[in-house]
Scaffold this motif. Structure first.
Motif, PDB file in Angstrom:
ATOM      1  N   UNK B 205       0.780  -1.276   0.070  1.00 29.62           N
ATOM      2  CA  UNK B 205       0.066  -0.084   0.000  1.00 29.62           C
ATOM      3  C   UNK B 205       0.970   1.250   0.063  1.00 29.62           C
ATOM      4  N   UNK B 208       2.325   1.742  -3.375  1.00 29.43           N
ATOM      5  CA  UNK B 208       1.841   2.356  -4.461  1.00 29.43           C
ATOM      6  C   UNK B 208       1.293   3.789  -4.274  1.00 29.43           C
ATOM      7  N   UNK B 209       1.226   4.160  -2.826  1.00 28.71           N
ATOM      8  CA  UNK B 209       0.847   5.636  -2.429  1.00 28.71           C
ATOM      9  C   UNK B 209       2.125   6.580  -3.030  1.00 28.71           C
ATOM     10  N   UNK B 259      -3.302   5.678 -13.355  1.00 27.56           N
ATOM     11  CA  UNK B 259      -3.913   5.895 -11.898  1.00 27.56           C
ATOM     12  C   UNK B 259      -4.764   4.891 -11.599  1.00 27.56           C
ATOM     13  N   UNK B 260      -5.462   4.524 -12.573  1.00 22.55           N
ATOM     14  CA  UNK B 260      -6.503   3.647 -12.274  1.00 22.55           C
ATOM     15  C   UNK B 260      -6.007   2.181 -11.992  1.00 22.55           C
ATOM     16  N   UNK B 263      -4.670   2.191  -8.546  1.00 26.38           N
ATOM     17  CA  UNK B 263      -5.696   1.786  -7.599  1.00 26.38           C
ATOM     18  C   UNK B 263      -6.487   0.663  -7.486  1.00 26.38           C
ATOM     19  N   UNK B 266      -3.822  -1.164  -5.350  1.00 21.22           N
ATOM     20  CA  UNK B 266      -4.076  -1.070  -3.889  1.00 21.22           C
ATOM     21  C   UNK B 266      -5.398  -1.512  -3.223  1.00 21.22           C
ATOM     22  N   UNK B 267      -6.461  -1.789  -4.049  1.00 24.11           N
ATOM     23  CA  UNK B 267      -7.465  -2.494  -3.424  1.00 24.11           C
ATOM     24  C   UNK B 267      -7.474  -3.851  -3.343  1.00 24.11           C
ATOM     25  N   UNK B 274      -6.996  -7.428   4.601  1.00 22.22           N
ATOM     26  CA  UNK B 274      -8.311  -7.948   5.391  1.00 22.22           C
ATOM     27  C   UNK B 274      -8.331  -9.383   5.707  1.00 22.22           C
TER      28      UNK B 274
END
Lengths: 353, 276, 300
Positions: B205, B208-209, B259-260, B263, B266-267, B274
């Protein structure tokens, strides 16, 4: 015979806080040993000191005669079952159990066979490929046990091992732990704040408070002859009747009554007589057993427990709690009833303040 | 869950409407931009039939391609370094106590709260004063461009990475590391086999940020890039200021797609987080 | 059973000295891990900030260079000049406006989000995260296209007979761009704060005769305050220093602080003045954030 674990003059300070205060303790090989006390009493710190997760500030700590005070956990022949188990969530049960062996550089085949053996021993056959998150609390507990025991430690340390389980499962696991300990034959040192658990499971109990070791003894001794007021109060229920020692056989209570109480204190010492609720007996006023100590009072409250009745008794100078077994034909006393509380002088203990 | 306290009637309708409005607001401009990038019209905001010309113009332009490749190189390089340093920083703050820890902690927040423009000025003056000195000292033959931009991007990315990794570390029980050491692992092995697998989602994460921020940056890059050296955002920014052309639509949509992709990654990383 | 573990032979009794040495070793390990980043930050933030500070007292020479001798407060004095004051006031005002608009849109949205089922909520959150991750420049450019002379907005307004909208290069366009850019920064902390609030507190408020509005005023809003403050800082701070948005959507008459500073360096070549302005800007940010942390906020 050398002790499995020997602490002498062990002190641990965190800054200004003394977590463990000059503790001497010796745990025999093969013993089921409980460290009992309220939270923050230093019992967990003591366990962590033995494990090597903390270094003592001072004192000698040896395992089977070997001084280990300066060794890191990976150099000590003990393993720990952590509170909430600390199972590695990204590894399977088999990998969790085999972790210690893998870290010791043992070959894969041996790791596998010994891990499987251990998984069987704790009755988790068929669950070896599961992840911890897919298991119940009781099963996780077994994995934690297997993961520690597979390394064949000389002493197993358990930090509140049953704390996370619900009551029924806890009682089952108490028996199982006991059996497991007999099977593997090494000493188990476990930390608990649950006095009932300590009493049922252990060969000996160490009671701690405020970093100090108050008493080390068998459950029976701890219950029958508590070393001091704190132990008497912490283990089980008790009534503490304040008084002053008159001689080796007699204590004068606060209200001036003398009662027979064998004690080892010199005359004039302020003490408390510990009277367990179930050791006292209630009868209508004036009646009591021959040769028993007795005081008069009145019933204030009655709590019905099914198998027993708890009476709240009002004496002139203090309140008492008395437990009467509810067997057929037992005499019931209503609130307000004038009664006499009596007890066998042998059934009490005298503790210092 | 009881719903008796939830708004009813007009309030409920207003909440729903606001929800739809927010999503419309977020996505309508993006969708329109994508549509117009395929429009065969010199005018950026008018529809003139479907075409891919602007995309081929973009990929034919050596300037644009050069800027794109610079951006990617810088993003990858600065991400790798800032992930390494940021993760180490996070570990030190979450697992150790040491002298100067509080100052370090405070210092790590600085890059996050300092406005881009101030940071750009800081970097400009710093390189103005020190670049030659650094160059002379280490003889790296550094030139303003790749190195100065990367160094600046690392400077702000360390903080963002460390914040993300720290959050993950804070959520991880220290019990696990103690258990590993109790089970005969050395400090390094405990990290390698227990801590690291646990914080991988956080590191991913953070990476990616960092990559996103590096690919986003205009101001700082503009201040520290050397002559003839530019990144895609700075290139596009320059084009926009000269005048809007449909070519920019195409470049923008390309950046949007990148960018997408990040994203989505990152998801995916969050999913792992989780389940972990 | 055979013993697998060999006890290390180098053993000794623990002493306070040993304990201290062990703690020191541990602390050295921590410092060792922190060191690269620590040095990096000291180099590029402490030292460079100091350089900016020094420059702000320097003098611009005739050739656009900077003389570091002859320190003075001229650059700071210039802040009171009307033209600079206009830029400052305009920047603060627009940043404030942006923050308020974001709050007004984001608060009901964050509340709405927190009342959805978990599955729905997660999907909704993802679609808030996407613009958050999308290239900022591109998102601003999209508005340039939309608001442009013959863009879709003008076409639409002309179609319904309202005439040309002519929003581009106005302050409105800048605020629109800023709100668009920073709205996710307001939504996310607000949502985090509202989601944490125990719904039973609202039920208790209603039980104690509070109306919906009263429950909001006296229970929900005060409890969500950390989120409101965090969100406001996260929007206000970058808006005040914004450069890209005013450059793309604003006009010559809407110069904001960010662009003004950049101009001092890249065009006007008055580095000391630019340094002074950036230093002031940074101080404002720092004070704002420190006040927030002092007040016990943690959601940044």
């Amino acid at each position: 015979m050398t002790s499995a674990v020997e602490l002498s003059g062990i002190t641990k300070r965190f800054g200004d806080v003394v977590a463990v205060d000059n503790v001497d303790l010796s745990i025999a090989d093969g013993e089921f040993f409980a460290m009992l006390g309220p939270s923050g009493c230093g019992k967990t710190t003591t366990l962590r000191l033995i494990a090597g997760l903390e270094f003592p500030t001072e004192g000698s700590l040896s395992i089977f005669g070997q001084e280990v005070g300066t060794l890191t956990p990976d150099k000590r022949p003990v393993n720990t079952v952590f509170q909430n188990y600390a199972l590695f969530p990204h590894l399977t049960v088999l990998e969790n159990v085999g972790f210690g062996l893998k870290m010791q550089g043992i070959d894969k085949e041996t790791i596998r066979s010994r891990s499987m053996e251990m998984i069987e021993l704790v009755q988790l056959d068929g669950l070896a490929e599961r992840k911890p998150s897919q298991m119940s609390g009781g099963q996780q507990q077994r994995v934690a046990l297997a993961r520690a025991l597979v390394n064949q430690p000389k002493v197993l340390l358990l930090d509140e091992p049953l704390g996370a389980l619900d009551l029924k499962l806890r009682q089952e696991m108490q028996l199982e732990l006991k059996k497991l300990q007999r099977d593997v034959g090494i000493s188990f040192v476990f930390v608990t704040h649950d006095q009932e658990e300590a009493l049922t499971m252990s060969d000996r109990i160490a009671v701690m408070d405020d970093g100090k070791l108050l008493q080390v003894a068998t459950p029976e001794e701890i219950y029958e002859r508590p070393a001091n007021r704190f132990v008497a109060d912490f283990i089980g229920q008790t009534n503490l009747l304040e008084g002053t020692v008159s001689d080796a056989e007699t204590v004068i209570l606060e209200n001036g009554i003398s009662v027979r109480a064998k004690n080892g204190f010199i005359a004039g010492t302020h003490v408390a007589v510990s009277l367990r609720p179930e050791r006292a007996h209630i009868q209508s006023q004036g009646k009591f057993e021959e040769g028993w100590s007795h005081v008069n009072g009145s019933v204030e409250t009655v709590t019905y427990l099914g198998n027993a009745l708890i009476y709240g008794i009002k004496l002139d100078w203090m309140d008492l709690e008395v437990r009467e077994e509810n067997h057929p034909g037992v005499e019931l006393h209503r609130p307000g009833a004038e009664i006499t509380v009596s007890w066998d002088p042998e059934a009490i203990s005298v503790v210092s303040n | 869950m009881s719903t008796s306290v939830e708004p009813r009637g007009w309030a409920k309708a207003a909440l729903h409407a606001n929800g739809w409005f927010v999503y419309m607001f977020f996505y309508a401009p993006i969708v329109l931009l994508v549509i117009y990038s395929f429009s065969n019209s010199r005018n950026v905001g008018t529809w003139g039939g479907f075409t891919l010309d602007w995309y081929s113009d973009f990929f034919d332009s050596s300037n644009a391609r050069g800027a794109l490749s610079n951006s990617v190189k810088i993003a990858i390089f600065s991400t790798i370094i800032s992930v390494a340093l940021g993760t180490m920083a996070a570990l030190s703050l979450e697992r150790f106590t040491f002298r100067g820890k509080k100052v370090f902690d405070a210092l790590l927040y600085l890059p996050i709260i300092i406005p881009d423009v101030t940071m750009a000025v800081m970097m400009l003056l710093f390189f103005g004063e020190f670049f030659d000195v650094l160059d002379a000292l280490f003889g790296l033959g550094l030139r303003k461009g790749f190195w100065s931009i990367s160094i600046s991007h690392i400077a702000f990315n360390i903080s963002f990475v460390s914040v993300v990794v720290r959050a993950r570390l804070a959520g991880m029980d220290t019990d696990l590391e103690e258990a590993a050491i109790d089970l005969y692992a050395s400090r390094w092995k405990a990290f390698r086999y227990v801590t690291f697998p646990q914080i991988v989602p956080g590191i991913a994460g953070g990476a990616l940020l960092a990559m996103t921020l590096s690919l986003d940056d205009v101001v700082i890059t503009q201040f520290v890039s050397g002559p003839g050296w530019t990144t895609l955002p700075v290139y596009v920014f320059g084009l926009i200021r000269k005048g809007v052309t449909p070519l920019i639509n195409a470049v923008s949509v390309t950046m949007l797609v990148v960018s997408m992709l990040l994203v989505v990654l990152s998801i995916v990383a969050q999913r792992v987080r989780r389940n972990g | 059973m055979k013993t697998v573990v060999k006890i290390d032979t180098e053993t000794a009794t623990a002493t306070p000295e040993f304990e201290k040495a062990a703690l020191r070793q541990e602390s050295r390990r921590g410092l060792f891990l922190a060191l690269p980043a620590y040095l990096y930050l000291i180099f590029f933030f402490v030292i460079s900030l100091f350089i900016v500070f020094i420059y702000s007292f320097a003098t611009r020479n005739r050739f656009g260079g900077t003389d570091l001798s002859g320190w003075n407060l001229d650059s700071y004095a210039r802040i009171s000049e009307p033209i600079v004051r206009d830029v400052l006031f305009r920047s603060v005002w627009l940043a404030f406006l942006t923050t308020v608009i974001c709050l007004v849109i984001a608060y009901p949205f964050a509340y709405f989000l927190s009342t959805r089922r978990v599955a729905v909520r997660n999907i909704m959150l993802v679609f808030v995260m996407i613009p958050f991750w999308t290239n900022f420049l591109v998102r601003n450019f999209a508005w340039r296209v939309i608001l442009g002379n013959d863009g879709p907005l003008t076409n639409a307004t002309e179609f319904v007979g309202l005439g040309s909208a002519e929003l581009l290069f106005t302050q409105t366009a800048v605020v629109l761009g800023l709100v668009y850019g920073y709205l996710p920064f307001m939504i996310l902390p607000l949502y985090a704060a509202i989601e944490r609030i125990d719904r039973r507190l609202l039920e208790a408020s209603r039980d104690l005769y509070g109306t919906g509005l009263q429950s909001f005023r006296h229970v929900l809003f005060p409890l969500s305050m950390p989120g409101v403050i965090a969100g406001s800082i996260l929007v206000f701070v970058p808006s005040l220093g914004a450069y890209v948005t005013p450059e793309i959507l604003g006009g010559a008459k809407t110069t904001l602080l960010g662009s003004y500073i950049v101009t001092q360096f890249l065009t006007a070549r008055n580095w000391p003045f630019g340094a002074a302005l950036s230093f002031v800007l940074m101080l404002v940010m720092l004070v704002t954030t420190i006040v927030y942390f002092r007040k016990g906020g943690r959601t940044l």
